[in-house]
Design a protein around this motif. Structure first.
Motif, PDB file in Angstrom:
ATOM      1  N   ASN A   1       0.844  -0.995   0.095  1.00 53.82           N
ATOM      2  CA  ASN A   1      -0.234  -0.377   0.114  1.00 53.82           C
ATOM      3  C   ASN A   1       1.113   1.545   0.148  1.00 53.82           C
ATOM      4  O   ASN A   1       0.697   2.268   0.756  1.00 53.82           O
ATOM      5  N   GLU A   2       2.181   1.259  -0.568  1.00 50.87           N
ATOM      6  CA  GLU A   2       2.539   1.830  -1.299  1.00 50.87           C
ATOM      7  C   GLU A   2       2.806   2.809  -2.251  1.00 50.87           C
ATOM      8  O   GLU A   2       2.475   2.923  -3.202  1.00 50.87           O
ATOM      9  N   GLN A   3       2.378   4.641  -1.990  1.00 48.57           N
ATOM     10  CA  GLN A   3       2.687   5.330  -2.583  1.00 48.57           C
ATOM     11  C   GLN A   3       3.101   7.056  -2.730  1.00 48.57           C
ATOM     12  O   GLN A   3       3.357   6.881  -1.702  1.00 48.57           O
ATOM     13  N   GLY A   4       3.660   6.908  -3.680  1.00 49.59           N
ATOM     14  CA  GLY A   4       3.645   8.722  -3.433  1.00 49.59           C
ATOM     15  C   GLY A   4       4.817   9.255  -4.984  1.00 49.59           C
ATOM     16  O   GLY A   4       4.588   8.680  -5.853  1.00 49.59           O
ATOM     17  N   ARG A   5       5.014  10.362  -4.536  1.00 49.31           N
ATOM     18  CA  ARG A   5       5.575  11.335  -6.035  1.00 49.31           C
ATOM     19  C   ARG A   5       7.668  11.621  -5.568  1.00 49.31           C
ATOM     20  O   ARG A   5       7.624  11.635  -4.290  1.00 49.31           O
ATOM     21  N   VAL A   6       8.261  11.326  -6.408  1.00 44.95           N
ATOM     22  CA  VAL A   6       9.274  11.189  -6.617  1.00 44.95           C
ATOM     23  C   VAL A   6       9.489  12.309  -7.665  1.00 44.95           C
ATOM     24  O   VAL A   6       9.149  12.746  -8.884  1.00 44.95           O
ATOM     25  N   ILE A   7      10.870  13.160  -7.064  1.00 40.97           N
ATOM     26  CA  ILE A   7      10.888  14.063  -8.351  1.00 40.97           C
ATOM     27  C   ILE A   7      12.243  14.179  -8.524  1.00 40.97           C
ATOM     28  O   ILE A   7      13.367  14.502  -7.377  1.00 40.97           O
ATOM     29  N   LEU A   8      12.798  14.430  -9.679  1.00 40.93           N
ATOM     30  CA  LEU A   8      14.483  13.704  -9.763  1.00 40.93           C
ATOM     31  C   LEU A   8      14.791  15.253 -10.179  1.00 40.93           C
ATOM     32  O   LEU A   8      13.949  15.652 -11.173  1.00 40.93           O
ATOM     33  N   ARG A   9      16.093  15.538 -10.030  1.00 42.09           N
ATOM     34  CA  ARG A   9      16.865  16.537 -11.500  1.00 42.09           C
ATOM     35  C   ARG A   9      17.758  15.429 -12.281  1.00 42.09           C
ATOM     36  O   ARG A   9      18.714  14.841 -12.020  1.00 42.09           O
ATOM     37  N   VAL A  10      17.201  15.913 -13.570  1.00 40.29           N
ATOM     38  CA  VAL A  10      18.092  14.758 -14.645  1.00 40.29           C
ATOM     39  C   VAL A  10      18.923  15.529 -15.358  1.00 40.29           C
ATOM     40  O   VAL A  10      18.117  16.636 -15.660  1.00 40.29           O
ATOM     41  N   GLU A  11      19.729  15.706 -15.729  1.00 38.86           N
ATOM     42  CA  GLU A  11      21.104  16.203 -16.444  1.00 38.86           C
ATOM     43  C   GLU A  11      20.504  15.410 -17.444  1.00 38.86           C
ATOM     44  O   GLU A  11      22.020  14.097 -17.617  1.00 38.86           O
ATOM     45  N   LEU A  12      20.905  16.336 -19.026  1.00 34.67           N
ATOM     46  CA  LEU A  12      21.092  15.326 -20.339  1.00 34.67           C
ATOM     47  C   LEU A  12      22.087  15.933 -20.627  1.00 34.67           C
ATOM     48  O   LEU A  12      22.341  17.115 -20.695  1.00 34.67           O
ATOM     49  N   VAL A  55      23.517  21.275 -26.319  1.00 38.64           N
ATOM     50  CA  VAL A  55      23.664  21.702 -25.338  1.00 38.64           C
ATOM     51  C   VAL A  55      23.230  20.810 -24.183  1.00 38.64           C
ATOM     52  O   VAL A  55      21.887  20.144 -23.790  1.00 38.64           O
ATOM     53  N   ARG A  56      24.265  21.045 -22.859  1.00 39.30           N
ATOM     54  CA  ARG A  56      23.919  19.943 -21.843  1.00 39.30           C
ATOM     55  C   ARG A  56      21.990  20.712 -21.259  1.00 39.30           C
ATOM     56  O   ARG A  56      22.002  21.717 -21.318  1.00 39.30           O
ATOM     57  N   THR A  57      21.212  19.958 -20.851  1.00 39.86           N
ATOM     58  CA  THR A  57      19.663  20.429 -20.226  1.00 39.86           C
ATOM     59  C   THR A  57      19.703  20.216 -18.652  1.00 39.86           C
ATOM     60  O   THR A  57      19.964  18.310 -18.725  1.00 39.86           O
ATOM     61  N   VAL A  58      19.373  20.648 -18.083  1.00 37.44           N
ATOM     62  CA  VAL A  58      18.895  20.180 -16.858  1.00 37.44           C
ATOM     63  C   VAL A  58      17.330  19.929 -17.180  1.00 37.44           C
ATOM     64  O   VAL A  58      16.765  21.009 -16.981  1.00 37.44           O
ATOM     65  N   ALA A  59      17.046  19.244 -16.295  1.00 37.78           N
ATOM     66  CA  ALA A  59      15.332  19.463 -15.934  1.00 37.78           C
ATOM     67  C   ALA A  59      14.399  18.286 -14.560  1.00 37.78           C
ATOM     68  O   ALA A  59      15.451  17.849 -14.618  1.00 37.78           O
ATOM     69  N   LEU A  60      13.744  19.108 -14.434  1.00 36.04           N
ATOM     70  CA  LEU A  60      12.826  18.248 -13.267  1.00 36.04           C
ATOM     71  C   LEU A  60      11.555  17.373 -13.357  1.00 36.04           C
ATOM     72  O   LEU A  60      11.232  17.596 -14.779  1.00 36.04           O
ATOM     73  N   GLN A  61      12.112  15.693 -13.211  1.00 39.25           N
ATOM     74  CA  GLN A  61      10.915  14.952 -13.798  1.00 39.25           C
ATOM     75  C   GLN A  61      10.501  14.331 -12.419  1.00 39.25           C
ATOM     76  O   GLN A  61      11.002  13.938 -11.568  1.00 39.25           O
ATOM     77  N   PRO A  62       9.522  14.587 -12.643  1.00 37.30           N
ATOM     78  CA  PRO A  62       8.527  13.830 -11.941  1.00 37.30           C
ATOM     79  C   PRO A  62       7.688  12.274 -11.996  1.00 37.30           C
ATOM     80  O   PRO A  62       7.909  12.194 -12.678  1.00 37.30           O
ATOM     81  N   PHE A  63       7.856  11.289 -11.190  1.00 37.29           N
ATOM     82  CA  PHE A  63       7.079  10.497 -11.019  1.00 37.29           C
ATOM     83  C   PHE A  63       5.933  10.265  -9.973  1.00 37.29           C
ATOM     84  O   PHE A  63       6.170  11.145  -8.533  1.00 37.29           O
ATOM     85  N   ASN A  64       5.492   9.302 -10.593  1.00 36.55           N
ATOM     86  CA  ASN A  64       3.975   9.597  -9.345  1.00 36.55           C
ATOM     87  C   ASN A  64       3.965   7.968  -9.395  1.00 36.55           C
ATOM     88  O   ASN A  64       3.668   6.914 -10.689  1.00 36.55           O
ATOM     89  N   PHE A  65       3.932   7.742  -8.229  1.00 37.16           N
ATOM     90  CA  PHE A  65       3.191   6.111  -8.089  1.00 37.16           C
ATOM     91  C   PHE A  65       2.226   5.717  -7.424  1.00 37.16           C
ATOM     92  O   PHE A  65       1.909   6.243  -5.839  1.00 37.16           O
ATOM     93  N   THR A  66       0.956   5.459  -7.981  1.00 38.59           N
ATOM     94  CA  THR A  66       0.109   5.435  -7.240  1.00 38.59           C
ATOM     95  C   THR A  66      -0.778   4.167  -7.296  1.00 38.59           C
ATOM     96  O   THR A  66      -0.332   2.923  -8.752  1.00 38.59           O
ATOM     97  N   LEU A  67      -1.520   2.845  -6.446  1.00 39.51           N
ATOM     98  CA  LEU A  67      -1.961   2.102  -6.681  1.00 39.51           C
ATOM     99  C   LEU A  67      -3.907   2.447  -7.036  1.00 39.51           C
ATOM    100  O   LEU A  67      -4.653   3.418  -6.502  1.00 39.51           O
ATOM    101  N   GLU A  68      -3.616   1.341  -7.704  1.00 42.20           N
ATOM    102  CA  GLU A  68      -4.894   1.211  -8.140  1.00 42.20           C
ATOM    103  C   GLU A  68      -6.010   0.218  -8.018  1.00 42.20           C
ATOM    104  O   GLU A  68      -5.536  -1.399  -8.458  1.00 42.20           O
ATOM    105  N   GLY A  69      -7.045   0.041  -7.465  1.00 41.53           N
ATOM    106  CA  GLY A  69      -7.860  -1.039  -7.360  1.00 41.53           C
ATOM    107  C   GLY A  69      -8.514  -2.112  -8.460  1.00 41.53           C
ATOM    108  O   GLY A  69      -8.971  -0.967  -9.537  1.00 41.53           O
ATOM    109  N   ARG A  70      -8.893  -2.652  -8.428  1.00 39.38           N
ATOM    110  CA  ARG A  70      -9.882  -3.524  -9.340  1.00 39.38           C
ATOM    111  C   ARG A  70     -10.745  -4.067  -8.936  1.00 39.38           C
ATOM    112  O   ARG A  70     -10.522  -4.797  -8.404  1.00 39.38           O
TER     113      ARG A  70
END
Length: 70
Positions: A1-12, A55-70
């Motif tokens: 039952n773990e859910q959450g939002r992760v935000i990463l700083r990503v450099e390309l 050029v190199r680029t930096v961006a913030l990338q969110p990841f949403n982990f959610t549980l969905e019932g079936r």
């Protein structure tokens, strides 16, 4: 039952590959945070171009982990 939002700083790099990824905001669960970091490190994106030069680029990338019932 773990859910959450992760935000990463990503450099390309100029080739569009991830050269660095770090935690900006944790989900509160280490294995969700690690899953997001592992996933983003495999990405290959279209590189940013300024005045015809990639050029190199930096961006913030969110990841949403959610549980969905079936």
């Amino acid at each position: 039952n773990e859910q959450g939002r992760v935000i990463l700083r990503v450099e390309l790099g100029e080739d569009g590959r991830v050269v660095n990824a770090s935690m900006k905001s944790s989900s509160g669960y280490q294995h969700l945070d690690n899953a997001a970091l592992s996933a983003v490190k495999t990405w290959h994106c279209k590189p940013s171009v300024i005045n015809g030069v990639t050029v190199r680029t930096v961006a913030l990338q969110p990841f949403n982990f959610t549980l969905e019932g079936r």
